[in-house]
Design a protein around this motif. Sequence first.
Motif, PDB file in Angstrom:
ATOM      1  N   ALA A   4      77.784 104.367  19.725  1.00 48.61           N
ATOM      2  CA  ALA A   4      79.214 104.289  20.012  1.00 48.61           C
ATOM      3  C   ALA A   4      79.542 104.764  21.422  1.00 48.61           C
ATOM      4  N   SER A   5      78.793 105.736  21.939  1.00 50.67           N
ATOM      5  CA  SER A   5      79.107 106.274  23.266  1.00 50.67           C
ATOM      6  C   SER A   5      78.912 105.238  24.372  1.00 50.67           C
ATOM      7  N   PHE A   6      78.054 104.229  24.130  1.00 48.72           N
ATOM      8  CA  PHE A   6      77.842 103.183  25.132  1.00 48.72           C
ATOM      9  C   PHE A   6      79.067 102.286  25.292  1.00 48.72           C
ATOM     10  N   PHE A   7      79.939 102.253  24.303  1.00 49.28           N
ATOM     11  CA  PHE A   7      81.111 101.376  24.343  1.00 49.28           C
ATOM     12  C   PHE A   7      82.376 102.128  24.767  1.00 49.28           C
ATOM     13  N   ILE A   8      82.225 103.355  25.249  1.00 48.38           N
ATOM     14  CA  ILE A   8      83.380 104.154  25.649  1.00 48.38           C
ATOM     15  C   ILE A   8      83.364 104.351  27.158  1.00 48.38           C
ATOM     16  N   ASP A   9      84.462 104.010  27.797  1.00 44.33           N
ATOM     17  CA  ASP A   9      84.629 104.225  29.232  1.00 44.33           C
ATOM     18  C   ASP A   9      85.177 105.641  29.424  1.00 44.33           C
ATOM     19  N   VAL A  10      84.301 106.570  29.786  1.00 47.03           N
ATOM     20  CA  VAL A  10      84.684 107.990  29.836  1.00 47.03           C
ATOM     21  C   VAL A  10      85.797 108.260  30.849  1.00 47.03           C
ATOM     22  N   PRO A  11      85.722 107.778  32.104  1.00 46.02           N
ATOM     23  CA  PRO A  11      86.829 108.050  33.046  1.00 46.02           C
ATOM     24  C   PRO A  11      88.171 107.541  32.538  1.00 46.02           C
ATOM     25  N   LYS A  12      88.183 106.346  31.963  1.00 51.97           N
ATOM     26  CA  LYS A  12      89.432 105.807  31.440  1.00 51.97           C
ATOM     27  C   LYS A  12      89.913 106.601  30.232  1.00 51.97           C
ATOM     28  N   MET A  13      88.959 107.035  29.403  1.00 54.90           N
ATOM     29  CA  MET A  13      89.309 107.803  28.205  1.00 54.90           C
ATOM     30  C   MET A  13      89.982 109.118  28.580  1.00 54.90           C
ATOM     31  N   MET A  14      89.569 109.733  29.683  1.00 52.81           N
ATOM     32  CA  MET A  14      90.083 111.036  30.080  1.00 52.81           C
ATOM     33  C   MET A  14      91.371 110.953  30.895  1.00 52.81           C
ATOM     34  N   GLU A  15      91.903 109.755  31.099  1.00 60.07           N
ATOM     35  CA  GLU A  15      93.175 109.619  31.801  1.00 60.07           C
ATOM     36  C   GLU A  15      94.330 110.102  30.930  1.00 60.07           C
ATOM     37  N   THR A  16      95.333 110.679  31.570  1.00 56.26           N
ATOM     38  CA  THR A  16      96.499 111.196  30.844  1.00 56.26           C
ATOM     39  C   THR A  16      97.397 110.047  30.394  1.00 56.26           C
ATOM     40  N   ASN A  17      97.845 110.123  29.144  1.00 53.33           N
ATOM     41  CA  ASN A  17      98.742 109.113  28.568  1.00 53.33           C
ATOM     42  C   ASN A  17      99.910 109.848  27.897  1.00 53.33           C
ATOM     43  N   ILE A  18     100.973 110.014  28.657  1.00 55.73           N
ATOM     44  CA  ILE A  18     102.101 110.806  28.169  1.00 55.73           C
ATOM     45  C   ILE A  18     102.732 110.176  26.925  1.00 55.73           C
ATOM     46  N   LEU A  19     102.697 108.855  26.835  1.00 58.67           N
ATOM     47  CA  LEU A  19     103.319 108.176  25.694  1.00 58.67           C
ATOM     48  C   LEU A  19     102.599 108.480  24.379  1.00 58.67           C
ATOM     49  N   ALA A  20     101.345 108.924  24.467  1.00 57.70           N
ATOM     50  CA  ALA A  20     100.580 109.232  23.250  1.00 57.70           C
ATOM     51  C   ALA A  20     100.491 110.741  23.017  1.00 57.70           C
ATOM     52  N   TYR A  21     101.433 111.483  23.538  1.00 57.34           N
ATOM     53  CA  TYR A  21     101.448 112.944  23.436  1.00 57.34           C
ATOM     54  C   TYR A  21     101.344 113.395  21.981  1.00 57.34           C
ATOM     55  N   TYR A  22     100.234 114.062  21.635  1.00 59.09           N
ATOM     56  CA  TYR A  22      99.983 114.588  20.295  1.00 59.09           C
ATOM     57  C   TYR A  22     100.203 113.549  19.190  1.00 59.09           C
ATOM     58  N   ASN A  23      99.709 112.340  19.429  1.00 57.90           N
ATOM     59  CA  ASN A  23      99.780 111.329  18.362  1.00 57.90           C
ATOM     60  C   ASN A  23      99.027 111.814  17.129  1.00 57.90           C
ATOM     61  N   GLU A  24      99.575 111.563  15.966  1.00 61.37           N
ATOM     62  CA  GLU A  24      98.944 112.021  14.729  1.00 61.37           C
ATOM     63  C   GLU A  24      97.749 111.138  14.366  1.00 61.37           C
ATOM     64  N   PRO A  25      96.841 111.642  13.540  1.00 66.15           N
ATOM     65  CA  PRO A  25      95.685 110.837  13.116  1.00 66.15           C
ATOM     66  C   PRO A  25      96.103 109.591  12.342  1.00 66.15           C
ATOM     67  N   PHE A  26      95.183 108.618  12.344  1.00 63.57           N
ATOM     68  CA  PHE A  26      95.330 107.362  11.603  1.00 63.57           C
ATOM     69  C   PHE A  26      96.492 106.514  12.123  1.00 63.57           C
ATOM     70  N   THR A  27      96.833 106.687  13.403  1.00 62.74           N
ATOM     71  CA  THR A  27      97.790 105.802  14.043  1.00 62.74           C
ATOM     72  C   THR A  27      97.044 104.797  14.910  1.00 62.74           C
ATOM     73  N   LYS A  28      97.744 103.815  15.435  1.00 66.64           N
ATOM     74  CA  LYS A  28      97.103 102.759  16.203  1.00 66.64           C
ATOM     75  C   LYS A  28      96.403 103.327  17.434  1.00 66.64           C
ATOM     76  N   ASP A  29      95.133 102.977  17.599  1.00 61.48           N
ATOM     77  CA  ASP A  29      94.278 103.403  18.718  1.00 61.48           C
ATOM     78  C   ASP A  29      93.925 104.888  18.687  1.00 61.48           C
ATOM     79  N   PHE A  30      94.368 105.619  17.668  1.00 57.72           N
ATOM     80  CA  PHE A  30      94.083 107.041  17.599  1.00 57.72           C
ATOM     81  C   PHE A  30      93.705 107.416  16.170  1.00 57.72           C
TER      82      PHE A  30
END
Length: 317
Positions: A62-88
């Motif tokens: 699974a780690s081969f399919f993850i873009d680490v720099p992009k993953m670590m970018e800040t996304n204010i719109l997803a602030y503390y999104n709860e589990p089992f939501t879209k993309d999270f």
Amino acid sequence: MENKIDKKSTISAADLKRLSAEAEQEAAPSGFTIMAREFIADKPALIALIIILAFFIFVTVASFFIDVPKMMETNILAYYNEPFTKDFFLGADSAGRSIAKQLIVGSRDSIGIALGLTVISSTFGICWGMVSGYFGGTADLVMQRVYDFMMIIPMLMTIIVIVTIIPNYNAITLTLILSCFYWMGTSRLIRSRTLAETQKDYVQASKAFGTSNLKIIFREIMPNISSLIIVDTTLSFAENMGVETGLSYLGFGLPMGTPSLGTLIANANDPENITHYWWTWLPAALEIIILCLSISYVGQVLRRTLNASQRRGKQEK
């Protein structure tokens, strides 16, 4: 007369075939067979082995399919999104970054560091302890004074200072730094067992026949303490997974911005995360506990397997 001879030879061949089959059935099982039987008999250890293999394979792939720099970018719109939501699937942290992706990449880094640390420190500790215990005398005295000096050094503080003064470091550098300190427990354990083995008859006989010291150490003594080595290495691997996690938790592990299990667990330092945003730290904490327990169960089975194989070898002799 010829028919009687043919009949006797036919009977002899059939008996020989039957005796061969019986001998194969009564033959001592191989080491792999013994290990398989131990795992089948010990259900918790079998479940632990499945968990470890499945998790390691999943994390590696699974780690081969993850873009680490992009993953670590800040996304204010997803602030503390709860589990089992879209993309999270496991929710998001205070910067809107996926906890699940951080968990996968952080697990890969922790496993890689623990594996490298275990290989380097255990190899050096085993060689140091066996040489010290085998030769004894002045060599043992000098080597143990080095050991005592290393034990006096405040290990955790020294590691923190080294990590702090190095301007640029990565997982490989951290593994090498940790390896300088985490060989000592293995060394003392192996030394004490080697001292006992050196006094046994098979070692004295090998010396009398003129066998070289290296052959005696690594071909004769080492196989006889293999169960101790396997158990110690397995437990060291479980412990080493917690070493990097602990340092990252304190802020002295992997560089800032690098996903780590310790960084995720450090989210629990905020009381609000403990009460309201539990998904930011709980999955990482549960993963560490489950993996360490699973590795310990597997280590116990490996120890029983090696002990059984050694007993079988002694009986055959």
